[in-house]
Design a protein around this motif. Sequence first.
Motif, mmCIF file in Angstrom:
data_model
loop_
_atom_site.group_PDB
_atom_site.id
_atom_site.type_symbol
_atom_site.label_atom_id
_atom_site.label_comp_id
_atom_site.label_asym_id
_atom_site.label_seq_id
_atom_site.Cartn_x
_atom_site.Cartn_y
_atom_site.Cartn_z
ATOM 1 N N UNK A 145 0.867 -1.172 0.000
ATOM 2 C CA UNK A 145 0.000 0.000 0.000
ATOM 3 C C UNK A 145 0.903 1.220 0.000
ATOM 4 N N UNK A 146 0.949 1.894 -1.133
ATOM 5 C CA UNK A 146 1.812 3.050 -1.323
ATOM 6 C C UNK A 146 1.153 4.282 -0.717
ATOM 7 N N UNK A 147 1.955 5.104 -0.032
ATOM 8 C CA UNK A 147 1.426 6.365 0.495
ATOM 9 C C UNK A 147 2.261 7.573 0.064
ATOM 10 N N UNK A 148 3.390 7.353 -0.613
ATOM 11 C CA UNK A 148 4.206 8.487 -1.051
ATOM 12 C C UNK A 148 4.983 8.131 -2.312
ATOM 13 N N UNK A 149 4.930 9.025 -3.284
ATOM 14 C CA UNK A 149 5.783 8.955 -4.465
ATOM 15 C C UNK A 149 7.052 9.730 -4.131
ATOM 16 N N UNK A 150 8.176 9.036 -3.997
ATOM 17 C CA UNK A 150 9.392 9.708 -3.512
ATOM 18 C C UNK A 150 9.946 10.705 -4.513
ATOM 19 N N UNK A 151 9.622 10.539 -5.793
ATOM 20 C CA UNK A 151 10.137 11.459 -6.811
ATOM 21 C C UNK A 151 9.204 12.640 -7.060
ATOM 22 N N UNK A 152 7.927 12.473 -6.735
ATOM 23 C CA UNK A 152 6.924 13.518 -6.957
ATOM 24 C C UNK A 152 6.054 13.622 -5.713
ATOM 25 N N UNK A 153 6.477 14.390 -4.704
ATOM 26 C CA UNK A 153 5.734 14.460 -3.432
ATOM 27 C C UNK A 153 4.263 14.818 -3.590
ATOM 28 N N UNK A 154 3.937 15.602 -4.647
ATOM 29 C CA UNK A 154 2.535 15.950 -4.880
ATOM 30 C C UNK A 154 1.857 14.969 -5.839
ATOM 31 N N UNK A 155 2.539 13.898 -6.172
ATOM 32 C CA UNK A 155 2.067 12.852 -7.076
ATOM 33 C C UNK A 155 1.913 13.356 -8.516
ATOM 34 N N UNK A 156 2.074 12.459 -9.453
ATOM 35 C CA UNK A 156 1.796 12.712 -10.860
ATOM 36 C C UNK A 156 0.408 12.184 -11.198
ATOM 37 N N UNK A 157 -0.215 12.785 -12.202
ATOM 38 C CA UNK A 157 -1.450 12.199 -12.710
ATOM 39 C C UNK A 157 -1.099 11.017 -13.606
ATOM 40 N N UNK A 158 -1.980 10.044 -13.618
ATOM 41 C CA UNK A 158 -1.826 8.924 -14.538
ATOM 42 C C UNK A 158 -2.343 9.399 -15.889
ATOM 43 N N UNK A 159 -1.491 9.351 -16.899
ATOM 44 C CA UNK A 159 -1.688 10.080 -18.150
ATOM 45 C C UNK A 159 -3.088 9.977 -18.741
ATOM 46 N N UNK A 160 -3.540 8.734 -19.030
ATOM 47 C CA UNK A 160 -4.810 8.614 -19.730
ATOM 48 C C UNK A 160 -6.011 8.801 -18.812
ATOM 49 N N UNK A 161 -5.799 8.751 -17.488
ATOM 50 C CA UNK A 161 -6.904 8.891 -16.541
ATOM 51 C C UNK A 161 -7.011 10.304 -15.972
ATOM 52 N N UNK A 162 -5.884 11.045 -15.972
ATOM 53 C CA UNK A 162 -5.850 12.406 -15.441
ATOM 54 C C UNK A 162 -6.247 12.461 -13.971
ATOM 55 N N UNK A 163 -5.877 11.419 -13.219
ATOM 56 C CA UNK A 163 -6.141 11.405 -11.789
ATOM 57 C C UNK A 163 -4.857 11.053 -11.052
ATOM 58 N N UNK A 164 -4.797 11.445 -9.793
ATOM 59 C CA UNK A 164 -3.692 11.068 -8.934
ATOM 60 C C UNK A 164 -4.149 9.905 -8.055
ATOM 61 N N UNK A 165 -3.315 8.871 -7.887
ATOM 62 C CA UNK A 165 -3.749 7.719 -7.091
ATOM 63 C C UNK A 165 -3.688 7.920 -5.588
ATOM 64 N N UNK A 166 -3.212 9.071 -5.119
ATOM 65 C CA UNK A 166 -3.127 9.370 -3.688
ATOM 66 C C UNK A 166 -4.534 9.391 -3.061
ATOM 67 N N UNK A 167 -4.660 9.189 -1.757
ATOM 68 C CA UNK A 167 -3.576 9.128 -0.776
ATOM 69 C C UNK A 167 -2.982 7.739 -0.580
ATOM 70 N N UNK A 168 -3.745 6.673 -0.946
ATOM 71 C CA UNK A 168 -3.247 5.319 -0.797
ATOM 72 C C UNK A 168 -3.487 4.569 -2.105
ATOM 73 N N UNK A 169 -2.493 3.801 -2.521
ATOM 74 C CA UNK A 169 -2.497 3.155 -3.829
ATOM 75 C C UNK A 169 -1.923 1.755 -3.661
ATOM 76 N N UNK A 170 -2.702 0.722 -3.987
ATOM 77 C CA UNK A 170 -2.229 -0.660 -3.873
ATOM 78 C C UNK A 170 -1.456 -1.034 -5.129
#
Length: 268
Positions: free
Chosen positions: A114-139
């Motif tokens: 269960x991911x809670x932080x993208x270490x390279x992008x603290x504010x998270x990136x959007x997933x290109x074709x979905x235009x959403x961020x998977x935060x705050x928790x991402x399996x």
Amino acid sequence: MKRILFFLILLSGVAIAQSAPGNTYLQFEVPGKMIKTSSLSELTDTLRVVRIQLDDPYYKKHKEYKAFMLADLLQFAFGENLSSGDYSEVVFKAADGYESVTGKSRLLEDGGYVVFEDTQFPDWETIDDKKVKPAPFYIVWTGNGQYDENGYPWTWQLSTVELVSFSDRYPEVYPAGADKNSPIFAGFNIFKENCVKCHSMNKEGGRVGPDLNAPRSIVSYRSEFMIKEMIVHPSRYRYTKMPDFDELNRFDLDNLLEYFNYMNKEKN
């Protein structure tokens, strides 16, 4: 899809930077009862935190995350209930209405996080074709073959985790009168693994796609050929969030139709 590569680095004695807001929570439930609500800070203080690297199939590139082991999180949340015979599946609920239902044993395999932080992008990136961020928790999953289309949940924007017995939690989806060795029940198992994440049956299940049995069953207004086409190749016909299920063979599709026809006759 690329083979997922990974390595782990245990973060012993290292302060964890909390990139998400302090009011980020995960809720844990059993049917009819909320048993725990945990903040991100509580989880990072309680659970072992690891760094993982993988070729993320949704971002379509190499990513590095901070995460909890999924098995550790489930054990922390549910304790003795996790081994109880009263519960067979875990439901992961996302903020957008997506509900992933997976058997307990699969979720306790190595490789789930269960991911809670993208270490390279603290504010998270959007997933290109979905235009959403998977935060705050991402399996996510790191083992060979542990992909969404093979029954391993990759749930974004996770908000609630529920431990359930499928037949009790989704009685209007479960074909109670069907023989467990029948094509009907085989079709139900395919629906449970692949479809109920987004689709409901008699108003029970996911809320991303349409209900397939209420107020009218899909078999009452679509041809068998077109139903199968829209399952296997929806991208040929419309822009949609629904993925192609071209891994399903003709026997799988026949069994799904058996299940749809059965539920059409049995619905309330």
